[in-house]
Design a protein around this motif. Structure first.
Motif, mmCIF file in Angstrom:
data_model
loop_
_atom_site.group_PDB
_atom_site.id
_atom_site.type_symbol
_atom_site.label_atom_id
_atom_site.label_comp_id
_atom_site.label_asym_id
_atom_site.label_seq_id
_atom_site.Cartn_x
_atom_site.Cartn_y
_atom_site.Cartn_z
ATOM 1 N N PRO A 177 -7.258 -3.157 -2.365
ATOM 2 C CA PRO A 177 -7.052 -3.363 -0.922
ATOM 3 C C PRO A 177 -5.629 -3.002 -0.472
ATOM 4 O O PRO A 177 -5.457 -2.442 0.614
ATOM 5 N N ASP A 178 -4.616 -3.239 -1.294
ATOM 6 C CA ASP A 178 -3.244 -2.930 -0.847
ATOM 7 C C ASP A 178 -2.948 -1.425 -0.879
ATOM 8 O O ASP A 178 -2.007 -0.954 -0.239
ATOM 9 N N LYS A 179 -3.750 -0.651 -1.603
ATOM 10 C CA LYS A 179 -3.496 0.799 -1.672
ATOM 11 C C LYS A 179 -4.452 1.598 -0.784
ATOM 12 O O LYS A 179 -4.298 2.816 -0.650
ATOM 13 N N ALA A 180 -5.436 0.918 -0.191
ATOM 14 C CA ALA A 180 -6.451 1.649 0.576
ATOM 15 C C ALA A 180 -5.849 2.218 1.857
ATOM 16 O O ALA A 180 -5.173 1.500 2.594
ATOM 17 N N PRO A 181 -6.089 3.505 2.153
ATOM 18 C CA PRO A 181 -5.517 4.111 3.357
ATOM 19 C C PRO A 181 -6.189 3.663 4.657
ATOM 20 O O PRO A 181 -5.677 3.939 5.733
ATOM 21 N N SER A 182 -7.354 3.019 4.569
ATOM 22 C CA SER A 182 -8.032 2.513 5.772
ATOM 23 C C SER A 182 -9.119 1.531 5.317
ATOM 24 O O SER A 182 -9.236 1.237 4.124
ATOM 25 N N ASP A 183 -9.900 1.059 6.285
ATOM 26 C CA ASP A 183 -11.057 0.246 5.898
ATOM 27 C C ASP A 183 -12.353 0.993 6.220
ATOM 28 O O ASP A 183 -13.398 0.402 6.444
#
Ligand code: G1P
Length: 287
Positions: free
Chosen positions: A193-199
């Motif tokens: 979740p901390d590295k995800a570029p979006s949801d």
């Protein structure tokens, strides 16, 4: 160019559904009374697909049988005059042309798609994942084919997911260019979740161009030690551009126990003969 061919990968072990998937292909688990894969093939047909390439492995022969004639059963029903039951099965073998290819080693989704290379040839094609059941007025793949025709670039289906779930999906990075259109800049397979570029998560519908095959041939294993389709998409989007499309419709994750049960309930609610009794049972926690 119209999209006429679809690849349906069906070579997984279905471990999330063990023990049932020990001997029964996950793709044949029923949503109400139809196997999951039939929903997928029906969506493909309703979207103009004429030719389906199933990627299977050892033990998936029953999927091929499902889309073949069962002469004995059909003949028995015909002789008994049981046309209602007959109508549920007699069109299945004629519905669409289906061939299957075996993926001989479980090397990942990218590797599974690569097996279709020679049958696809030099035309754009769809990839449809059997776990993602999408209930929509206009079939999701048809929505995407229209986006492809408009923009002439590969299209992948996306949907907003809760932040804590991003590590279950491929996640996109892109610029919004319309109500439901994103011009993609990157895709990442199963980020934390901390590295995800979006949801915005990739959902299992893709319209790809044949360049993807050469790219996948050169793709080494990524997340989970597998050759990931998402890693191939990363390169394809650099070369051709790519659209993330937020489709209209309800999506159920048939690969997950809760998602599978929810799909069963949602589709059962569309059946007048089941709906009222089902609601009654759920209200009283089932008796
Ligand atoms: C696959 C893809 C992933 C995508 C997902 C959609 O993952 O690799 O990018 O978000 O399907 O269902 P899988 O569910 O096979 O782990």
């Amino acid at each position: 160019m119209k999209i006429k061919k679809a690849v349906i990968p069906a070579a997984g072990y279905g471990t999330r559904f063990l023990p049932v998937t020990k001997a029964v292909p996950k793709e044949l688990l029923p949503i109400v009374d139809k196997p999951m894969i039939q929903y997928i093939v029906e969506e493909a047909k309703a979207s103009g697909i004429e030719f389906v390439i199933l990627i299977v492995n050892h033990g998936k022969e029953a999927i091929e049988d499902h889309f073949d004639i069962n002469y004995e059963l059909e003949d028995t029903l015909r002789k008994k005059g049981n046309n209602e039951l007959l109508s549920l099965i007699d069109g299945l073998s004629e519905m669409i042309k289906i061939v299957s290819i075996r993926q001989k080693k479980p090397l990942g989704l990218g590797h599974a798609v690569l097996q279709a290379k020679n049958l696809i040839g030099d035309e754009p094609f769809a990839v449809v994942l059997g776990d993602d059941i999408i209930d929509s007025e206009k079939p999701c793949l048809l929505q995407m084919s229209e986006v492809y025709e408009k923009y002439g670039k590969p299209v992948i289906a996306v949907q907003k997911v809760p932040r804590e779930d991003v590590s279950r999906y491929g996640i996109i990075k892109g610029k919004q260019a319309g109500n439901s259109i994103y011009m993609l800049e990157d895709v990442v397979e199963k980020p934390s979740p901390d590295k995800a570029p979006s949801d915005l998560a990739i959902i299992g519908r893709y319209i790809l161009t044949p360049e993807i095959f050469e790219i996948l041939e050169d793709t080494s294993s990524g997340a989970g030690g597998e050759i990931q389709l998402t890693d191939g998409l990363k390169v394809l989007l650099m070369k051709k551009g790519m659209i993330g499309y937020r489709f209209e419709g309800d999506r159920y994750d048939g690969g997950d126990k809760l998602g599978f049960l929810l799909a069963n309930i949602a589709y059962a609610m569309k059946r007048p003969e089941i709906k009222d009794k089902l609601l009654e049972c759920m209200a009283g926690y089932i008796k």
